[in-house]
Design a protein around this motif. Structure first.
Motif, PDB file in Angstrom:
ATOM      1  N   UNK A   1       0.832  -1.199   0.000  1.00 54.67           N
ATOM      2  CA  UNK A   1       0.000   0.000   0.000  1.00 54.67           C
ATOM      3  C   UNK A   1       0.871   1.256   0.000  1.00 54.67           C
ATOM      4  N   UNK A   2       1.981   1.192   0.724  1.00 50.92           N
ATOM      5  CA  UNK A   2       2.929   2.313   0.721  1.00 50.92           C
ATOM      6  C   UNK A   2       3.558   2.514  -0.643  1.00 50.92           C
ATOM      7  N   UNK A   3       3.913   1.411  -1.294  1.00 53.60           N
ATOM      8  CA  UNK A   3       4.497   1.488  -2.629  1.00 53.60           C
ATOM      9  C   UNK A   3       3.498   2.070  -3.624  1.00 53.60           C
ATOM     10  N   UNK A   4       2.231   1.687  -3.488  1.00 55.02           N
ATOM     11  CA  UNK A   4       1.200   2.236  -4.379  1.00 55.02           C
ATOM     12  C   UNK A   4       1.097   3.750  -4.211  1.00 55.02           C
ATOM     13  N   UNK A   5       1.118   4.217  -2.968  1.00 56.13           N
ATOM     14  CA  UNK A   5       1.048   5.669  -2.714  1.00 56.13           C
ATOM     15  C   UNK A   5       2.275   6.373  -3.277  1.00 56.13           C
ATOM     16  N   UNK A   6       3.446   5.774  -3.112  1.00 55.23           N
ATOM     17  CA  UNK A   6       4.677   6.369  -3.635  1.00 55.23           C
ATOM     18  C   UNK A   6       4.642   6.415  -5.165  1.00 55.23           C
ATOM     19  N   UNK A   7       4.150   5.360  -5.783  1.00 54.85           N
ATOM     20  CA  UNK A   7       4.040   5.322  -7.241  1.00 54.85           C
ATOM     21  C   UNK A   7       3.108   6.424  -7.744  1.00 54.85           C
TER      22      UNK A   7
ATOM     23  N   UNK B   1       6.354  13.757  -3.041  1.00 52.83           N
ATOM     24  CA  UNK B   1       6.416  13.455  -1.607  1.00 52.83           C
ATOM     25  C   UNK B   1       5.172  13.968  -0.889  1.00 52.83           C
ATOM     26  N   UNK B   2       4.693  15.150  -1.278  1.00 51.39           N
ATOM     27  CA  UNK B   2       3.482  15.702  -0.660  1.00 51.39           C
ATOM     28  C   UNK B   2       2.282  14.814  -0.980  1.00 51.39           C
ATOM     29  N   UNK B   3       2.122  14.444  -2.240  1.00 58.97           N
ATOM     30  CA  UNK B   3       0.993  13.592  -2.648  1.00 58.97           C
ATOM     31  C   UNK B   3       1.073  12.252  -1.924  1.00 58.97           C
ATOM     32  N   UNK B   4       2.259  11.663  -1.875  1.00 58.85           N
ATOM     33  CA  UNK B   4       2.444  10.391  -1.177  1.00 58.85           C
ATOM     34  C   UNK B   4       2.042  10.518   0.289  1.00 58.85           C
TER      35      UNK B   4
ATOM     36  N   UNK C   1      -1.802  10.841   0.668  1.00 60.19           N
ATOM     37  CA  UNK C   1      -2.469   9.550   0.434  1.00 60.19           C
ATOM     38  C   UNK C   1      -2.244   8.591   1.598  1.00 60.19           C
ATOM     39  N   UNK C   2      -1.019   8.545   2.094  1.00 67.71           N
ATOM     40  CA  UNK C   2      -0.722   7.641   3.208  1.00 67.71           C
ATOM     41  C   UNK C   2      -1.419   8.088   4.491  1.00 67.71           C
ATOM     42  N   UNK C   3      -1.492   9.400   4.713  1.00 67.52           N
ATOM     43  CA  UNK C   3      -2.176   9.874   5.915  1.00 67.52           C
ATOM     44  C   UNK C   3      -3.662   9.551   5.851  1.00 67.52           C
ATOM     45  N   UNK C   4      -4.259   9.696   4.688  1.00 67.78           N
ATOM     46  CA  UNK C   4      -5.672   9.322   4.526  1.00 67.78           C
ATOM     47  C   UNK C   4      -5.846   7.826   4.778  1.00 67.78           C
ATOM     48  N   UNK C   5      -4.912   7.028   4.281  1.00 68.54           N
ATOM     49  CA  UNK C   5      -4.976   5.575   4.509  1.00 68.54           C
ATOM     50  C   UNK C   5      -4.852   5.260   6.003  1.00 68.54           C
ATOM     51  N   UNK C   6      -3.960   5.939   6.688  1.00 69.14           N
ATOM     52  CA  UNK C   6      -3.778   5.722   8.128  1.00 69.14           C
ATOM     53  C   UNK C   6      -5.064   6.075   8.873  1.00 69.14           C
ATOM     54  N   UNK C   7      -5.674   7.202   8.532  1.00 69.26           N
ATOM     55  CA  UNK C   7      -6.930   7.588   9.176  1.00 69.26           C
ATOM     56  C   UNK C   7      -8.044   6.589   8.874  1.00 69.26           C
ATOM     57  N   UNK C   8      -8.068   6.088   7.638  1.00 62.79           N
ATOM     58  CA  UNK C   8      -9.148   5.161   7.277  1.00 62.79           C
ATOM     59  C   UNK C   8      -8.988   3.813   7.987  1.00 62.79           C
ATOM     60  N   UNK C   9      -7.746   3.382   8.218  1.00 66.34           N
ATOM     61  CA  UNK C   9      -7.529   2.142   8.956  1.00 66.34           C
ATOM     62  C   UNK C   9      -7.909   2.351  10.423  1.00 66.34           C
TER      63      UNK C   9
END
Length: 188
Positions: free
Chosen positions: A65-71, A125-128, A131-139
């Motif tokens: 999931x982290x790799x997807x956000x970085x991509x 880096x900002x977009x990543x 996206x990751x922060x939204x994923x963290x909140x959603x989990x």
């Protein structure tokens, strides 16, 4: 599934790019080619939706999931520049357009060029991070999201290293070597 989708999106990016440029310059269909090139962001949207669905369905947040956000972040930061660069080269090679300008090699002009490229990495880096922060909140469980947080650090580490490299072009600008021109007379 996510890693496979990342690979499919990367291959799809290049296939759409090649097809769009072929339509535009080889088949002389510039509108159709431009329309195909405008479909590029749909690939990232598919990856984003698939990653969100995977996390929402209870998948363990991990490196995929982290790799997807970085991509996705990298594509947002550098995708347009990549397409524009390849479009210029395709126009030159396939349609007789002017040769694309090479990046500056020396001085402040080179530093500005490197700075603009670094801005793409910074945007990535900002977009990543978003996206990751939204994923963290959603989990919703910070104990399960350490892997996602480590990808944030990876994105910012990459942006920091790239920024330092770009900064070296400003601090120590490469200077053009002085050439000595001698006239050579050939006697016959």
């Amino acid at each position: 599934m996510i890693v496979t989708l990342i690979v499919i999106c990367e291959v799809g990016f290049w296939v759409l790019l090649a097809a769009g440029l072929a339509l535009r310059y080889l088949l002389k269909m510039p509108r159709a080619g431009a329309a195909l090139l405008l479909c590029e962001p749909l690939l990232e949207l598919v990856l984003l939706i698939a990653t969100a669905i995977d996390l929402k369905s209870g998948a363990e947040p991990d490196w995929k999931h982290g790799l997807a956000a970085l991509y996705i972040g990298y594509t947002v930061g550098h995708g347009h520049r990549t397409i524009k660069w390849l479009d210029g080269h395709a126009a030159h090679r396939l349609a007789g357009g002017p040769r694309p300008a090479k990046p500056p090699r020396y001085g402040v002009a080179r530093a500005k060029h490197e700075g603009r490229i670094w801005l793409g990495t910074l945007i990535g880096a900002v977009v990543t991070t978003v996206l990751l922060q939204i994923a963290i909140w959603s989990v919703g469980d910070t104990d399960r999201t350490d892997s996602l947080q480590s990808w944030m650090y990876t994105a910012w580490r990459a942006a920091g290293i790239h920024g330092l490299i770009a900064l070296t072009y400003l601090i120590w600008p490469k200077k053009e070597k002085q050439r000595e021109y001698e006239s050579v007379h050939v006697e016959r």
